[in-house]
Write a protein that holds these residues in place. Structure first.
Motif, PDB file in Angstrom:
ATOM      1  N   GLU A   1       0.835  -1.212   0.000  1.00  0.00           N
ATOM      2  CA  GLU A   1       0.000   0.000   0.000  1.00  0.00           C
ATOM      3  C   GLU A   1       0.863   1.254   0.000  1.00  0.00           C
ATOM      4  N   GLU A   2       1.913   1.268   0.805  1.00  0.00           N
ATOM      5  CA  GLU A   2       2.816   2.430   0.852  1.00  0.00           C
ATOM      6  C   GLU A   2       3.538   2.600  -0.471  1.00  0.00           C
ATOM      7  N   TRP A   3       3.922   1.487  -1.075  1.00  0.00           N
ATOM      8  CA  TRP A   3       4.632   1.522  -2.353  1.00  0.00           C
ATOM      9  C   TRP A   3       3.751   2.141  -3.443  1.00  0.00           C
ATOM     10  N   ILE A   4       2.475   1.727  -3.463  1.00  0.00           N
ATOM     11  CA  ILE A   4       1.544   2.256  -4.462  1.00  0.00           C
ATOM     12  C   ILE A   4       1.341   3.758  -4.265  1.00  0.00           C
ATOM     13  N   LYS A   5       1.156   4.183  -3.009  1.00  0.00           N
ATOM     14  CA  LYS A   5       0.946   5.608  -2.725  1.00  0.00           C
ATOM     15  C   LYS A   5       2.148   6.436  -3.168  1.00  0.00           C
ATOM     16  N   LYS A   6       3.343   5.929  -2.887  1.00  0.00           N
ATOM     17  CA  LYS A   6       4.552   6.671  -3.272  1.00  0.00           C
ATOM     18  C   LYS A   6       4.700   6.743  -4.795  1.00  0.00           C
ATOM     19  N   ALA A   7       4.354   5.630  -5.468  1.00  0.00           N
ATOM     20  CA  ALA A   7       4.415   5.606  -6.925  1.00  0.00           C
ATOM     21  C   ALA A   7       3.435   6.617  -7.521  1.00  0.00           C
TER      22      ALA A   7
END
Length: 204
Positions: free
Chosen positions: A191-197
């Protein structure tokens, strides 16, 4: 191992491009060489093949396309030349969809692919593509909750799949996933990875 080549297209031939990298010319076999323009600066993710009689370098505009090429090589009877021909005859999206939908008619239209090879592609790759979240045949791709820090290729595909479902193309999604991972100060959950992307895409 040569991971990528960044340089200028010096000239094109029927099955490869010559890339000038600081004065050194690399022969890189690519799908559809004439989509590149002479003088164009390119970045190609590569796959290096060493044989007794040759050392061959294959290049692709994105890491995802290169990784699909490598998956094709895992199929019995499919070598680099055949895998490259498949990616020249279809876009990655079309090829993956045909495999997942078990579309023998479409697969056998590819150069050098008969019914037996098409059946092996489906048998060997359908489940692998599903596991890697390469679900192009679906209009939307569900996210899998993951509280553990993702570090492998499959987790990266989850991020890319989410971006594709939001309307970004494969190249944009691949770039954003890579940049988000590289810029993170610590391990990210999916989830954090998607938000940062997504933040990176909005700033681009």
């Amino acid at each position: 191992m040569i991971e990528f080549v960044k340089g200028t297209v010096e000239y094109r031939e029927s099955d490869y491009v010559a890339i000038n990298v600081n004065g050194l010319g690399y022969q890189v076999f690519v799908p559809n060489p004439f989509r590149f323009e002479e003088g164009e600066e390119v970045y190609l993710s590569t796959h290096f093949v060493v044989r007794e009689d040759a050392q061959l370098l294959y290049g692709f505009p994105t890491r995802s396309e290169r990784d699909l090429f490598r998956l094709l090589l895992e199929v019995s009877g499919v070598g680099p030349k055949a895998a490259l021909a498949m990616l020249s005859g279809m876009t990655p999206k079309q090829l993956i969809s045909a495999i997942q939908l078990e579309d023998l008619k479409t697969l056998t239209k590819l150069p050098g692919v008969g019914k037996k090879t098409a059946q092996r592609l489906i048998l060997d790759l359908k489940d692998k593509l599903k596991k890697l979240a390469w679900g192009y045949s679906e209009s939307t791709l569900p996210l899998q909750e993951n509280s553990e820090p993702p570090s492998d290729f499959s987790a990266r595909r989850d991020v890319i799949a989410a971006l594709l479902a939001l309307g970004y193309n494969e190249e944009e999604a691949d770039w954003a996933a890579q940049e988000a991972e590289k810029s993170a100060e610590s391990s990210l959950s999916t989830e954090e990875w998607i938000k940062k992307a997504l933040q990176l895409m909005m700033k681009k």
